[in-house]
Every structure is written in C-alpha cells, then in structure tokens.
Enzyme design. Structure first.
Site, PDB file in Angstrom:
ATOM      1  N   GLY A 101       0.975  -1.062   0.588  1.00  0.00           N
ATOM      2  CA  GLY A 101       0.083  -0.127  -0.278  1.00  0.00           C
ATOM      3  C   GLY A 101       0.900   1.377   0.200  1.00  0.00           C
ATOM      4  O   GLY A 101       1.953   1.528   0.077  1.00  0.00           O
ATOM      5  N   GLY A 103       2.636   3.664   1.311  1.00  0.00           N
ATOM      6  CA  GLY A 103       2.786   4.379   2.664  1.00  0.00           C
ATOM      7  C   GLY A 103       3.362   5.573   3.244  1.00  0.00           C
ATOM      8  O   GLY A 103       3.146   5.821   4.636  1.00  0.00           O
ATOM      9  N   ASP A 140       8.268   6.753   8.857  1.00  0.00           N
ATOM     10  CA  ASP A 140       7.124   7.570   9.495  1.00  0.00           C
ATOM     11  C   ASP A 140       6.459   8.490   7.732  1.00  0.00           C
ATOM     12  O   ASP A 140       5.468   9.373   8.689  1.00  0.00           O
ATOM     13  CB  ASP A 140       8.265   8.903   9.588  1.00  0.00           C
ATOM     14  N   GLY A 141       5.850   8.201   7.082  1.00  0.00           N
ATOM     15  CA  GLY A 141       5.505   8.536   6.333  1.00  0.00           C
ATOM     16  C   GLY A 141       5.905   9.428   5.305  1.00  0.00           C
ATOM     17  O   GLY A 141       5.472   9.544   4.526  1.00  0.00           O
ATOM     18  N   ARG A 198       3.617  13.958  -7.770  1.00  0.00           N
ATOM     19  CA  ARG A 198       3.681  13.275  -8.562  1.00  0.00           C
ATOM     20  C   ARG A 198       2.185  13.611  -9.359  1.00  0.00           C
ATOM     21  O   ARG A 198       1.184  13.326  -8.642  1.00  0.00           O
ATOM     22  CB  ARG A 198       3.835  11.741  -8.049  1.00  0.00           C
ATOM     23  N   ARG A 205      -1.271   0.328 -10.160  1.00  0.00           N
ATOM     24  CA  ARG A 205      -0.006  -0.447 -10.126  1.00  0.00           C
ATOM     25  C   ARG A 205      -0.453  -2.409  -9.714  1.00  0.00           C
ATOM     26  O   ARG A 205      -1.633  -2.456  -9.656  1.00  0.00           O
ATOM     27  CB  ARG A 205       0.774  -0.905  -9.126  1.00  0.00           C
ATOM     28  N   ASP A 275       4.763  -4.341  -7.015  1.00  0.00           N
ATOM     29  CA  ASP A 275       3.656  -3.075  -6.701  1.00  0.00           C
ATOM     30  C   ASP A 275       5.015  -1.676  -7.120  1.00  0.00           C
ATOM     31  O   ASP A 275       3.660  -0.447  -7.205  1.00  0.00           O
ATOM     32  CB  ASP A 275       4.059  -2.265  -5.071  1.00  0.00           C
ATOM     33  N   ASN A 276       5.813  -1.826  -7.700  1.00  0.00           N
ATOM     34  CA  ASN A 276       5.997  -0.430  -8.638  1.00  0.00           C
ATOM     35  C   ASN A 276       6.285  -0.715 -10.416  1.00  0.00           C
ATOM     36  O   ASN A 276       6.314  -0.274 -11.188  1.00  0.00           O
ATOM     37  CB  ASN A 276       8.006  -0.759  -8.820  1.00  0.00           C
ATOM     38  N   ASP A 285       7.791   5.088  -9.759  1.00  0.00           N
ATOM     39  CA  ASP A 285       8.702   4.926  -8.218  1.00  0.00           C
ATOM     40  C   ASP A 285       9.621   5.025  -8.702  1.00  0.00           C
ATOM     41  O   ASP A 285      10.483   4.160  -8.487  1.00  0.00           O
ATOM     42  CB  ASP A 285       8.369   3.833  -7.505  1.00  0.00           C
TER      43      ASP A 285
END
Length: 523
Positions: A101, A103, A140-141, A198, A205, A275-276, A285
C-alpha cells in the site's frame, strides 16, 4: 491561486476503508483508506516543472504563492480534494510480500483539464512524503530531500527523453528533519525533509489487483478491473470478456514499449517489484534507480540487489515479462480462462522484440534492423563492456563518425580507462570498419544520418553523480543546481553550448561514492 476541477472517480466508484484511523493495520474489502496529509512546519517551494504546471492550468504566480507550497506540502487542501492512500500488495524480489500500500504517498484527487482544442485529461495528484497512512508499516510516512530531488528530476528527465513516465509538478521543502539509515548499517542520521507532488493519469499498479486475488476477494478484484478499464482505457468496448482481454493485451504492449525505451537510454529502475509496475506502462517509483555510465548489462544500482542482481540492466525485459505473468495469475479468477492471458504475454514478447530491434536500428542510424545486424550489436555490446566505455557518450559520438575514414579517435572521450582503450583499439577499429560498411548500405546523407541518430541518442541524461551534486548543494540550502539540472534535462537531445559539463562522463570521485554508483531503498 487557481482552483482545480476535480472528479475523484477512484474514491467515488470503488469501496473504501470504513475505519478513519491512520493507525497501521491490514485493510480488507477496500481499495483505499481516506487519510489526511500531516502538516509540516515550514513549507517552501524548492523547484517546479513549468510543463506540468501548465498542464494543470497553473501559471508562475500560482506556483510561487504561499498557498501553492501549503497545498503541495500537505498543509492545506484545495476545494474538492479528497485525500486517500491506496491498498495494494506485491511481489518483491520474486517473493510475495503481502499487503504493502501507499505507505507515504497520499493522493489528493483527480484533476480534469481541458485544452483549447477540447481535449480533456485526467491527472491524479499524489504527494510523496506527506505523512503516515494505514500502510506505513514501521515507517514515518516522510521522505528526505535526497530521494525527493532524485524522484523530481528523474520524472521530468524521463519525460523529455521520450520515456513513458509519471510526472512531477513540484518539490517542496518541509523545514523539518527526517531520520534515515541510508544503507541500513546502523548509522542513522537526520536529513532535511521534502514532499514531491507526482502526477499521472493513474497510479494503479499490478499490486492493486494482486492483493485481492491473494485474499480470495474475487468480487472486489472484478470491480477494480472493470473500473480501471472504464476510467483509464475508455476506448475499449464490447462484451466484458472481450474488453478485459483487449485491456490485458494493452497493458502488456505498453509495458513492452516502456522497457524498450529504458534500454535505449540506459535507465536501470533498480527495484522492479510488482507494486512498482504501472498498469498504464509508465515508469513509476523512482527509488534506487541509476543510469548506465560504462556499458554493463550486469549492473544494478541497488545495494539490496547487489548479490543476486535480479534487477540488473540487461535483465529488465525478462523481469517485466515475469511481472506481467504475476499480474496474469492475479487476473485469472476474473478471466476464467488462460488463453487471453497467454495471448497478452506472447504479445509482450513480440512487441518488445519489435521495439528493441527498432530502437537498436535507430541508435546505430539504420533504417531497419536486419537479422545480420544482430552479430554487429552483440559484438559491440561485448566490446563496450570489456573496454569500459560510456554508453551515452559512445552512441552520441557515433553519429559524428567519418564514414570515409572511420577511427576510434572521436570516440576516445567515451573510454573510462586509457589502458583499456589501448587494448581495445584494434578490436574497436575492426568493429568500426564493419559498422561503416553496413552504414554505407543505407545510402543516407551524413548530415541526415547525424540528425536522425542524435534524435534518439541523448547528449544529456540524469547521471547519478549529477543528481548527487545537486543533492549536496540542496542539503546546504542552495537550490540553483536543482533548477539548472532540470532545465538541462528538459532538452536532452540538444547540444546546449556552455553546458558541456553536464554531458561529461562519470568522474573518478563518483566511481564508488554512495548516491553515485550505489544506492539503497532508504528514502
């Protein structure tokens, strides 16, 4: 500041997570979780893309307003924005990794634009580094300035090179520090923080589909497939089975074309996990990516992959096919038959082969790539690897070769080692003689050949050491080099007199420096 026209179909047409908490958790039965960006203390604009701003309808006064920095740092929302983080999974380094997900990426909404000719566009605006989400796991995002500069610059550099890619609107500093252990070696340090906005028609994805198959949620998988086709591939019609089969073929075809472009310019993604992988065939990514300096099909910039080199330069076409196979496996419950999926995978192989041959012919200045040219290319690639020759400088210089007196002399600047150049000179001269003979068969005037080759062989690419120089300056509060580097990369095929230093091969100091020859996923 101008407002955007927003039409947030992803959150309006697909089910979301009913739990409003940002706490990390497994999210089931939902395509996304609503989440607010976490405000920062001192948002300030560092750099921006004029082309992407214009695409969205922003002018310079908009971009330089305090409101712009506030919105794209995550401190404020424009009317109609509905922030969320997407739920997806993925195969990482060949193994299923479960739920991943967004993150630290938060999508603000889908902007709808209309050009003067009436053409409409749809652009997801996504902040990377805007704070924690339910998918942040132990992180920590946030994002550091170092990785944010690399993502911002490469997104735009790739676009101007003609490579399918997500775009970047702006880079905003946060005024805060973020602690990162760059090489996971127990030596963390505080680095400046930043947020990149972005921009892409879709950030869906392969992993968005994989997660629902892994959980046996066929109903939600079907909804996501049909939504993706309706929103992102509206040209496809017919019965559901026909439409879905054509869609998968489109995904395979676009992926093949993207990979061929990577190989043309010497781009190494570094972390081609599923996922990329973009469902639109866009490069997505920008983490531990790198650019080929000395030609080496076995090179990867990612220290995490240093042992197996799964994502090495020369293996990227194979990995893309493997990733499409994982997508096909995920889609099988919806398709109910393997044949249309096999057709898509076979199409990938055919299209990549066609595009790769076309690309190789163009780089060498040939009208078309004949079967007999394969030996010429294989010999060249082996020679470039052994002799440690700069890929970008060599192919750019090849366009200026005197076909009446072919010599290694105009190509010497492409060699990293004088000793290796001396050893390779007889073999290189032999190859140049064979190349000259083949080129003369084209009967293309020299000037026309040079123009054609220079249109596909860039003079400027975002070399790792150039990005690192911009990072070093920016970490001291000097952002001019970031902006200048962006401007250089907006015109990669032009000579740009006075900017020769940006076309120079990798200097000795960068050969083994972190950020130049080796990178990690730390960002």
């Amino acid at each position: 500041m101008k407002n955007l026209v927003l039409d947030n179909r992803f959150v309006h047409e697909l089910p979301g997570d009913p739990n409003p908490s940002p706490d990390v958790r497994q999210v089931h039965g939902a395509c996304y979780s609503r989440v607010m960006p976490t405000p920062v203390s001192a948002p300030h604009l560092i750099a921006w893309s004029p082309e992407v701003a214009a695409l969205l309808g922003f002018d310079e006064s908009d971009v330089r307003s305090p409101e712009f920095a506030a919105v794209f740092a995550g401190n404020a929302l424009m009317p109609g924005m509905e922030p969320y983080a997407a739920c997806y999974g993925g195969h990482q380094f060949g193994n299923w990794a479960g739920q991943l997900g967004d993150g630290r990426a938060i999508t603000l909404g889908e902007a709808v634009t209309t050009r003067g000719d009436g053409h409409t566009g749809r652009w997801e605006l996504q902040l990377k580094g805007a704070g924690p989400t339910p998918y942040s796991r132990h992180a920590d995002g946030r994002a550091v300035l170092r990785s944010s500069i690399r993502e911002f610059l490469c997104s735009e550099a790739m676009h101007h090179l003609g490579v399918p890619t997500t775009r970047a609107l702006c880079l905003v500093g946060t005024g805060e520090k973020v602690v990162r252990d760059m090489f996971y070696d127990g030596r963390p340090k505080a680095e400046p923080g930043a947020v990149v906005c972005r921009v892409a028609p879709s950030f869906i994805r392969f992993g968005n589909f994989e997660i629902f198959t892994s959980r046996g949620d066929e109903a939600l998988l079907t909804r996501l497939v049909d939504f993706t086709i309706a929103r992102d591939f509206p040209e496809l019609g017919g019965e559901p089975a026909t439409r879905r089969a054509e869609w998968f073929c489109k995904v395979c075809e676009r992926t093949a074309r993207m990979i061929a472009q990577w190989m043309r310019v010497g781009f190494v993604h570094g972390v081609m996990n599923t996922d990329n992988m973009s469902i639109l065939g866009l490069t997505i990514d920008y983490g531990p990516y790198g650019w080929i300096d000395n030609f080496d099909p076995g090179w990867t910039p990612n220290t995490t992959d240093a042992g197996g080199k799964r994502y090495r330069f020369g293996n990227q076409p194979h990995i893309a096919h493997w990733n499409l196979l994982q997508l096909a496996n995920a889609l099988y419950p919806v398709f109910g038959a393997a044949e249309p999926l096999h057709e898509g995978l076979d199409l990938y192989a055919r299209v990549f082969d066609e595009e790769n041959r076309r690309m190789l012919a163009a780089k060498l200045g040939f009208e078309a790539f004949g079967d007999e040219d394969a030996t010429l290319v294989e010999t060249l690639h082996a020679l470039l690897t052994r002799a440690e020759v700069d890929m970008t400088i060599f192919f750019r210089g090849l366009a200026s070769l005197d076909l009446e007196a072919p010599s290694i002399d105009p190509l010497r600047d492409a060699f990293y080692s004088a000793e290796k150049a001396a050893v390779a000179e007889p073999e290189m001269n032999s190859w140049l003689a064979a190349y000259t003979k083949r080129t003369k068969q084209e009967r293309t005037p020299g000037d026309q050949r040079r123009v054609r080759m220079n249109a596909v062989n860039p003079r400027f690419v975002l070399r790792n050491y150039l990005a690192q120089e911009a990072i070093d300056a920016a970490e001291q509060g000097e952002y001019a080099l970031v902006s200048e580097l962006l401007d250089v990369m907006r015109h990669p095929y032009d000579e740009q007199p006075g900017r020769e230093r940006f076309a120079a091969r990798r200097p000795d100091w960068a050969r083994n420096r972190a950020g130049c020859s080796m990178l990690s996923c730390s960002s």
